[in-house]
Design a protein around this motif. Structure first.
Motif, PDB file in Angstrom:
ATOM      1  N   LYS A 112      65.426   1.982 -10.686  1.00 15.07           N
ATOM      2  CA  LYS A 112      65.947   2.668 -11.769  1.00 15.07           C
ATOM      3  C   LYS A 112      65.306   4.268 -11.624  1.00 15.07           C
ATOM      4  N   LYS A 115      66.644   6.496  -7.310  1.00 16.34           N
ATOM      5  CA  LYS A 115      68.165   6.108  -6.713  1.00 16.34           C
ATOM      6  C   LYS A 115      68.257   6.027  -5.282  1.00 16.34           C
ATOM      7  N   ASP A 116      67.523   7.061  -4.571  1.00 15.60           N
ATOM      8  CA  ASP A 116      67.750   6.927  -3.112  1.00 15.60           C
ATOM      9  C   ASP A 116      67.098   5.761  -2.311  1.00 15.60           C
ATOM     10  N   ALA A 118      67.819   2.696  -3.610  1.00 17.55           N
ATOM     11  CA  ALA A 118      68.480   1.450  -4.105  1.00 17.55           C
ATOM     12  C   ALA A 118      68.814   0.675  -2.941  1.00 17.55           C
TER      13      ALA A 118
END
Length: 272
Positions: A112, A115-116, A118
């Motif tokens: 969360k 993001k990079d 994920a």
């Protein structure tokens, strides 16, 4: 692991990378990394040339320097993202699966906020040990970083210096053993040493020397003793006087007798 370089730029064809190609390229990078050919912002030109040649020979593919640079940037991105995760509590690296290991709740909270990362939950990244060595900026280009050659050279120099030092020390020790021992003392030490030796000599001399004979009684002492013996005639006094002057032991014997026995002792001596 990613199998292509994207986006495609002019002058660089899009190719699919295989594990064998990755391994061939990384092997070249490790070789030149150990030689110290890592530049501040990448590799020196001849390293890319060697990587192109090695991958083409090993994997029978056509590629260019741009393909190598693009793939290297992909590995650099992998390292930054994965290394950041591994620095967090709850993350680990699974050597068997070649991916991160983490509990779902830890991963969900991390994803969360990052993001990079994920897509890295189940991403397989082979040769992580090589990647973490080559793309660790502190180790590869940071201040004070050392190449394997530099470390080897320093170790060899240290061993040589240690050997030389030990050799000099052994030679010095042998020379010291061969030459006569010489001790240096200050003036005070010399005086103290001589004084101690003189005292020892005096003590030994006194111990070995015979005791001096006791001092004989003087004529005055003899007459004083005889004058204290009552009722002795002059002839008797002269006779015992001659005896005591000639033999000091007899004087000491008379002196030691009780007063009541001294006259009897005198008469006995002059009558024999």
């Amino acid at each position: 692991m990613d199998s292509s370089n994207a986006p495609t730029k002019k002058g660089r064809s899009c190719i699919k990378w295989t594990d064998a190609m990755d391994k061939a390229m990384l092997d070249v990078f490790v070789e030149y990394f150990n030689k110290g050919d890592r530049a501040q912002n990448g590799w020196k030109p001849h390293v890319y040339t060697a990587a192109v040649k090695k991958v083409m020979e090993k994997c029978t593919v056509e590629l260019t320097k741009d393909n190598i640079i693009a793939r290297s940037k992909t590995f650099d991105k992998h390292y930054v993202i994965v290394n950041n995760m591994l620095s967090q509590s709850g993350f680990g690296w699974d050597d068997d699966k070649n991916m991160i290991s983490v509990e779902d709740d830890v991963w969900n909270n991390y994803a969360k906020a990052n993001k990079d990362a994920a897509s890295y939950r189940y991403k397989v990244i082979k040769y992580w040990d090589m990647i973490s060595t080559l793309y660790n900026r502190d180790r590869a280009t940071g201040e004070g970083a050392r190449t394997a050659n530099e470390s080897t050279a320093e170790m060899a120099e240290e061993i040589a210096n240690t050997t030389a030092t030990n050799k000099d020390a052994n030679s010095s020790t042998k020379d010291d053993e061969d030459r006569p021992k010489k001790r240096y003392r200050s003036d005070d030490s010399i005086a103290t040493m001589l004084g101690d030796k003189l005292d020892n000599f005096t003590a030994v001399f006194k111990a070995d020397a015979p005791e001096p004979p006791p001092k004989p009684a003087s004529p005055e002492e003899i007459w004083a003793l005889l004058g204290g013996i009552p009722e002795l005639e002059d002839d008797q006094l002269l006779a015992i006087y001659d005896v005591l002057v000639a033999d000091d032991r007899k004087f000491k014997s008379l002196l030691a007798l009780p007063e009541r026995m001294k006259k009897k002792w005198v008469l006995k001596k002059i009558s024999t």
